[in-house]
Design a protein around this motif. Structure first.
Motif, PDB file in Angstrom:
ATOM      1  N   LYS A 382       0.982  -1.407  -0.046  1.00  0.00           N
ATOM      2  CA  LYS A 382      -0.061  -0.072  -0.002  1.00  0.00           C
ATOM      3  C   LYS A 382       0.791   1.158  -0.114  1.00  0.00           C
ATOM      4  O   LYS A 382       0.409   2.253  -0.365  1.00  0.00           O
ATOM      5  N   ALA A 383       2.031   1.185   0.645  1.00  0.00           N
ATOM      6  CA  ALA A 383       2.802   2.251   0.456  1.00  0.00           C
ATOM      7  C   ALA A 383       3.249   2.505  -0.783  1.00  0.00           C
ATOM      8  O   ALA A 383       3.373   2.193  -1.737  1.00  0.00           O
ATOM      9  N   ASN A 384       3.613   4.194  -1.303  1.00  0.00           N
ATOM     10  CA  ASN A 384       4.054   4.598  -2.213  1.00  0.00           C
ATOM     11  C   ASN A 384       5.175   4.034  -2.823  1.00  0.00           C
ATOM     12  O   ASN A 384       5.480   3.873  -4.132  1.00  0.00           O
ATOM     13  N   SER A 385       6.118   3.740  -1.736  1.00  0.00           N
ATOM     14  CA  SER A 385       7.281   3.184  -2.279  1.00  0.00           C
ATOM     15  C   SER A 385       7.832   2.462  -0.708  1.00  0.00           C
ATOM     16  O   SER A 385       7.189   2.777   0.246  1.00  0.00           O
ATOM     17  N   TYR A 386       8.620   1.409  -0.749  1.00  0.00           N
ATOM     18  CA  TYR A 386       8.997   0.933   0.437  1.00  0.00           C
ATOM     19  C   TYR A 386      10.593   0.407   0.457  1.00  0.00           C
ATOM     20  O   TYR A 386      11.035   0.106  -0.759  1.00  0.00           O
ATOM     21  N   VAL A 387      11.324   0.505   1.490  1.00  0.00           N
ATOM     22  CA  VAL A 387      12.569   0.035   1.624  1.00  0.00           C
ATOM     23  C   VAL A 387      12.668  -1.198   2.515  1.00  0.00           C
ATOM     24  O   VAL A 387      12.137  -1.205   3.585  1.00  0.00           O
ATOM     25  N   PRO A 388      13.022  -2.324   1.869  1.00  0.00           N
ATOM     26  CA  PRO A 388      13.053  -3.539   2.842  1.00  0.00           C
ATOM     27  C   PRO A 388      14.292  -3.534   3.775  1.00  0.00           C
ATOM     28  O   PRO A 388      15.417  -2.943   3.192  1.00  0.00           O
ATOM     29  N   MET A 389      13.979  -4.246   4.785  1.00  0.00           N
ATOM     30  CA  MET A 389      14.966  -4.054   5.877  1.00  0.00           C
ATOM     31  C   MET A 389      16.244  -5.190   5.486  1.00  0.00           C
ATOM     32  O   MET A 389      17.228  -5.352   6.071  1.00  0.00           O
ATOM     33  N   THR A 390      15.674  -6.104   4.876  1.00  0.00           N
ATOM     34  CA  THR A 390      16.427  -7.437   4.394  1.00  0.00           C
ATOM     35  C   THR A 390      17.283  -8.224   5.364  1.00  0.00           C
ATOM     36  O   THR A 390      18.354  -8.540   5.469  1.00  0.00           O
ATOM     37  N   CYS A 391      16.132  -8.473   6.470  1.00  0.00           N
ATOM     38  CA  CYS A 391      16.791  -9.241   7.594  1.00  0.00           C
ATOM     39  C   CYS A 391      16.420 -10.355   7.772  1.00  0.00           C
ATOM     40  O   CYS A 391      16.854 -11.221   8.462  1.00  0.00           O
ATOM     41  N   GLY A 392      15.753 -11.198   6.613  1.00  0.00           N
ATOM     42  CA  GLY A 392      15.237 -12.372   6.671  1.00  0.00           C
ATOM     43  C   GLY A 392      14.172 -12.506   7.626  1.00  0.00           C
ATOM     44  O   GLY A 392      13.989 -11.227   8.378  1.00  0.00           O
ATOM     45  N   TYR A 393      13.739 -13.454   7.918  1.00  0.00           N
ATOM     46  CA  TYR A 393      12.610 -13.680   9.011  1.00  0.00           C
ATOM     47  C   TYR A 393      13.334 -13.429  10.606  1.00  0.00           C
ATOM     48  O   TYR A 393      14.328 -13.901  10.709  1.00  0.00           O
ATOM     49  N   GLU A 394      12.791 -12.585  11.310  1.00  0.00           N
ATOM     50  CA  GLU A 394      13.176 -12.274  12.672  1.00  0.00           C
ATOM     51  C   GLU A 394      12.073 -13.301  13.573  1.00  0.00           C
ATOM     52  O   GLU A 394      11.020 -12.706  13.715  1.00  0.00           O
ATOM     53  N   ILE A 395      12.562 -14.180  14.022  1.00  0.00           N
ATOM     54  CA  ILE A 395      11.700 -15.236  14.887  1.00  0.00           C
ATOM     55  C   ILE A 395      11.433 -14.819  16.181  1.00  0.00           C
ATOM     56  O   ILE A 395      10.377 -14.813  16.773  1.00  0.00           O
ATOM     57  N   SER A 396      12.353 -14.486  16.853  1.00  0.00           N
ATOM     58  CA  SER A 396      12.272 -13.985  18.254  1.00  0.00           C
ATOM     59  C   SER A 396      11.256 -12.812  18.529  1.00  0.00           C
ATOM     60  O   SER A 396      11.649 -11.954  17.605  1.00  0.00           O
ATOM     61  N   VAL A 397      10.708 -12.829  19.446  1.00  0.00           N
ATOM     62  CA  VAL A 397       9.675 -11.578  19.700  1.00  0.00           C
ATOM     63  C   VAL A 397      10.358 -10.543  19.799  1.00  0.00           C
ATOM     64  O   VAL A 397      10.022  -9.437  19.311  1.00  0.00           O
ATOM     65  N   PRO A 398      11.496 -10.357  20.679  1.00  0.00           N
ATOM     66  CA  PRO A 398      12.191  -9.070  20.781  1.00  0.00           C
ATOM     67  C   PRO A 398      12.911  -8.682  19.620  1.00  0.00           C
ATOM     68  O   PRO A 398      13.497  -9.505  19.234  1.00  0.00           O
ATOM     69  N   ALA A 399      12.664  -7.435  19.121  1.00  0.00           N
ATOM     70  CA  ALA A 399      13.367  -6.931  17.864  1.00  0.00           C
ATOM     71  C   ALA A 399      14.953  -6.822  18.111  1.00  0.00           C
ATOM     72  O   ALA A 399      15.348  -6.226  19.146  1.00  0.00           O
ATOM     73  N   THR A 400      15.690  -7.378  17.409  1.00  0.00           N
ATOM     74  CA  THR A 400      17.247  -7.026  17.290  1.00  0.00           C
ATOM     75  C   THR A 400      17.654  -6.672  16.203  1.00  0.00           C
ATOM     76  O   THR A 400      18.016  -5.375  15.880  1.00  0.00           O
ATOM     77  N   LYS A 401      17.770  -7.610  15.107  1.00  0.00           N
ATOM     78  CA  LYS A 401      18.378  -7.262  13.907  1.00  0.00           C
ATOM     79  C   LYS A 401      17.645  -6.253  13.189  1.00  0.00           C
ATOM     80  O   LYS A 401      17.932  -5.577  12.345  1.00  0.00           O
ATOM     81  N   THR A 402      16.336  -6.222  13.092  1.00  0.00           N
ATOM     82  CA  THR A 402      15.368  -5.252  12.612  1.00  0.00           C
ATOM     83  C   THR A 402      15.476  -3.875  13.067  1.00  0.00           C
ATOM     84  O   THR A 402      15.700  -2.933  12.325  1.00  0.00           O
ATOM     85  N   TYR A 403      15.632  -3.652  14.314  1.00  0.00           N
ATOM     86  CA  TYR A 403      16.006  -2.371  14.916  1.00  0.00           C
ATOM     87  C   TYR A 403      17.462  -1.830  14.398  1.00  0.00           C
ATOM     88  O   TYR A 403      17.624  -0.750  14.074  1.00  0.00           O
ATOM     89  N   TYR A 404      18.327  -2.837  14.321  1.00  0.00           N
ATOM     90  CA  TYR A 404      19.511  -2.436  13.695  1.00  0.00           C
ATOM     91  C   TYR A 404      19.639  -1.924  12.309  1.00  0.00           C
ATOM     92  O   TYR A 404      19.999  -0.999  12.209  1.00  0.00           O
ATOM     93  N   SER A 405      18.742  -2.705  11.572  1.00  0.00           N
ATOM     94  CA  SER A 405      18.651  -2.419  10.030  1.00  0.00           C
ATOM     95  C   SER A 405      17.812  -0.985   9.801  1.00  0.00           C
ATOM     96  O   SER A 405      18.392  -0.425   9.107  1.00  0.00           O
ATOM     97  N   GLN A 406      17.188  -0.905  10.830  1.00  0.00           N
ATOM     98  CA  GLN A 406      16.256   0.260  10.587  1.00  0.00           C
ATOM     99  C   GLN A 406      17.220   1.748  10.832  1.00  0.00           C
ATOM    100  O   GLN A 406      17.152   2.759  10.031  1.00  0.00           O
ATOM    101  N   SER A 407      17.876   1.615  12.023  1.00  0.00           N
ATOM    102  CA  SER A 407      19.211   2.473  12.194  1.00  0.00           C
ATOM    103  C   SER A 407      20.012   2.721  11.193  1.00  0.00           C
ATOM    104  O   SER A 407      20.372   3.930  10.650  1.00  0.00           O
TER     105      SER A 407
END
Length: 610
Positions: A382-407
């Protein structure tokens, strides 16, 4: 929240084993209760109870259920307590209709009363049961399962998806009305589920659904229909390139530790994407806007705080950051058609974020740029464009590599934007991007290697601590908040993250002898942070420091374990590195407390409820 899976096979008779194997990949979506409904020779056998899928399978033998089709559900409780009667799947009035849902039915109270008043037998306090009864109701009127499923959506208000069947019919039906749903086609079976990981054990041929669509599954075909008019839609399965082994621990004791250790590779993969041709589209969206907003929740919000500092420092751009649920009442009327809203969601299905997305489109409030990890998600489409975080699946409930990728994404976009608008010298911008590409992966690995043992030792000294603060200043504001969130999430200890100069405006009163306060700093700001450290030391508090080694900071820690030292880098890379020892500290403390960090109580990875 919640994970549903429906499978139809060609006389395989091992439906329990298939449903448990596939649904176990959805554990991060819910683990309050689990249930499986299996259909064999026109009879539904339903087994469900409180606990994880492994616990309930061991107790009730879910994987031993026989049949050629069935539905499983992993629940994260919203409507109704997490008990056996509220566990899903549910029956209709009779044990003929069976089904389960994901999401929330907002008109639960009034619709439940309406069904009861018209003679429906409702057994639980769970809103998912109403989905089954809505289909039951319309089947009584039409005698046709397809029509009953389609018409049921008129009664149900909210954001949800559900899977439903009748014991005397070979098909299973599913609808998508605001919650995630993905289908798959295997050689001798079809499957529908809340998320891709549970599809992959069966097939890599997947079909993504849009809101307002429904499915009819037989053993060899998935038919897609538009709910509004019942028109059949043509959509071929896509081949998913996601590695099913990404959902395995790979020798680590927990997914969380595995995902922390994957961060060096994340930045390598991410920089390859960011430097590709698509970045022109993202940068133009940011350049052409007159007002800039950054909206996120949870860990993504903490990353967005760091992002706001990057946009200021590197691009001279004021960007307003807000929580998803906070955005409309606080900033909704300040948007205009020239605005750009950056929406951040790991899953791409976070309800608070999708509410903002819908509000923007309904009012023509400008463009949107999604930052998303799960491809095929609503935000991606739905977004006009998107940036992929390219983390693969983050299975653990607490975010780690997705937070890192966003930064990293925020740092990169800010630098490129600063180069284009003249705020940053081109040579400076290119040098920083190169450091992201070449230096950051190595520095990230070094940080994991060096601070792992330090964090493990520090965790042992905090095992009896139930209350502490984590303070940041400048660039490390969001980092400190993220560290505090991690400790709350997986250690069940109160840890408040806040701006360190604000600590003296009230919270300082909590400090007593040996009360622990973590300070996260950069070399640029340590001169100021020392003032805040002294305020705690003067009250005999215990100060713990995260940052590069500095002679000026060393006297403020009583023990070497209280100084989590990250490698020397620079002010622009340091905030990305500083979060790693905090991730490791929370992980080791959680394990020492006997808590499974992958599955903290009361939480879910994907929050599709308001």
């Amino acid at each position: 929240m919640c994970g549903i899976t429906g499978i139809v096979t060609h006389d395989l008779d091992n439906i329990g084993e298939l449903l448990v194997r596939c649904s176990s990949k959805l554990t991060y979506r819910g683990y309050d209760s689990v249930g499986v409904a299996a259909v064999r020779k026109g009879v539904v056998e339903l087994r469900k109870d409180v606990g994880t899928i492994e616990e309930v399978d061991a107790l009730l033998g879910l994987s031993k259920l026989k049949g050629d089709r069935g539905i499983a559900q992993l629940r994260w409780a919203t409507y109704g307590a997490p008990n056996k009667i509220n566990a899903q799947p549910h029956f209709g009035c009779k044990e003929i209709f069976y089904g389960a849902h994901n999401g929330n039915i907002h008109n639960y109270v009034e619709y439940r009363r309406e069904l009861l008043d018209t003679g429906h037998i409702i057994r639980s306090e769970n809103d998912g049961e109403l989905c089954v009864h809505a289909v039951d109701k319309y089947y009584e009127q039409t005698g046709n399962m397809f029509d009953a499923v389609r018409l049921s959506t008129n009664d149900l208000k909210g954001a949800f998806a559900y899977v439903v069947g009748r014991s005397d019919q070979k098909e299973i039906y599913a609808v998508k009305m605001g919650s995630t749903l993905v289908a798959g086609v295997a050689d001798d079976a079809t499957i529908v589920s809340s998320d891709l990981p549970s599809i992959l054990p069966l097939t890599n041929r997947v079909i993504y659904l849009a809101d307002g669509e429904m499915l009819a599954l037989t053993h060899d075909e998935v038919k897609i229909f538009r709910i509004d008019d019942g028109k059949q839609l043509e959509r071929r399965p896509q081949i998913s390139r996601v590695d099913a082994r990404a959902a395995e621990k790979g020798g680590f004791p927990h997914f969380m530790l595995k995902e922390i250790n994957e961060q060096p590779k994340v930045v390598q993969d991410l920089m390859g994407i960011l430097e590709g041709q698509q970045n022109e589209r993202w940068l133009r969206l940011l350049e052409d806007a007159s007002r800039h907003y950054l909206v996120a929740c949870g860990s993504s919000y903490n990353a967005s705080i760091v992002g706001a500092y990057y946009f200021n420092r590197l691009a001279g751009l004021p960007i307003i950051h807000a929580l998803g649920g906070q955005f409309e009442p606080m900033y909704g009327r300040t948007l205009n058609p020239d605005s750009i809203t950056v929406l951040v969601s790991q899953s791409g299905e976070t309800k608070d974020i999708l509410n903002v997305l819908d509000m923007i489109y309904e009012n023509d409030y400008g463009k949107t740029l999604g930052i998303v990890n799960v491809l095929g998600s609503t935000l991606m489409f739905k977004a006009n464009s998107y940036v992929p975080m390219t983390c693969g699946y983050e299975i653990s409930v607490p975010a780690t590599k997705t937070y890192y990728s966003q930064s990293v994404i925020f740092a990169y976009l800010a630098a490129k934007l600063g180069e284009r608008n003249g705020h940053l010298d081109p040579s400076e911008a290119k040098s920083f991007v190169k450091r992201l590409q070449t230096d950051l992966p190595k520095l990230t690995q070094t940080t994991i290697d060096r601070t792992g043992i330090l964090a493990k030792n520090l965790a042992k000294t905090l095992i009896d601590v139930k209350d502490l603060y984590c303070l940041g200043y400048g660039f490390t504001d969001g980092v400190a908040r993220e560290g505090a969130l991690k400790i709350k999430e997986i250690c069940y200890n109160h840890c408040e993250g806040m701006y360190s100069s604000e600590f003296k405006h009230g919270p300082l009163s909590i400090v007593t002898k040996k009360y622990p306060v973590i300070f996260v700093t950069t070399t640029e700001d340590s001169w100021m942070v020392i003032n805040h450290i002294n305020e705690v030391k003067a009250r005999s508090g215990r100060t713990i420091i995260v940052g590069e080694q500095e002679a000026s900071l060393t006297p403020y820690v009583a023990h070497s374990d209280d100084y989590l030292i990250v490698p020397k880098s620079d002010i622009l890379l340091n905030p990305i590195l500083d979060v790693i020892p905090l991730q490791l500290l929370s992980y080791f403390l959680s394990v020492d407390l006997g808590i499974n960090p992958d599955l903290p109580r009361n939480l879910s990875k994907t929050l599709t409820v308001d």
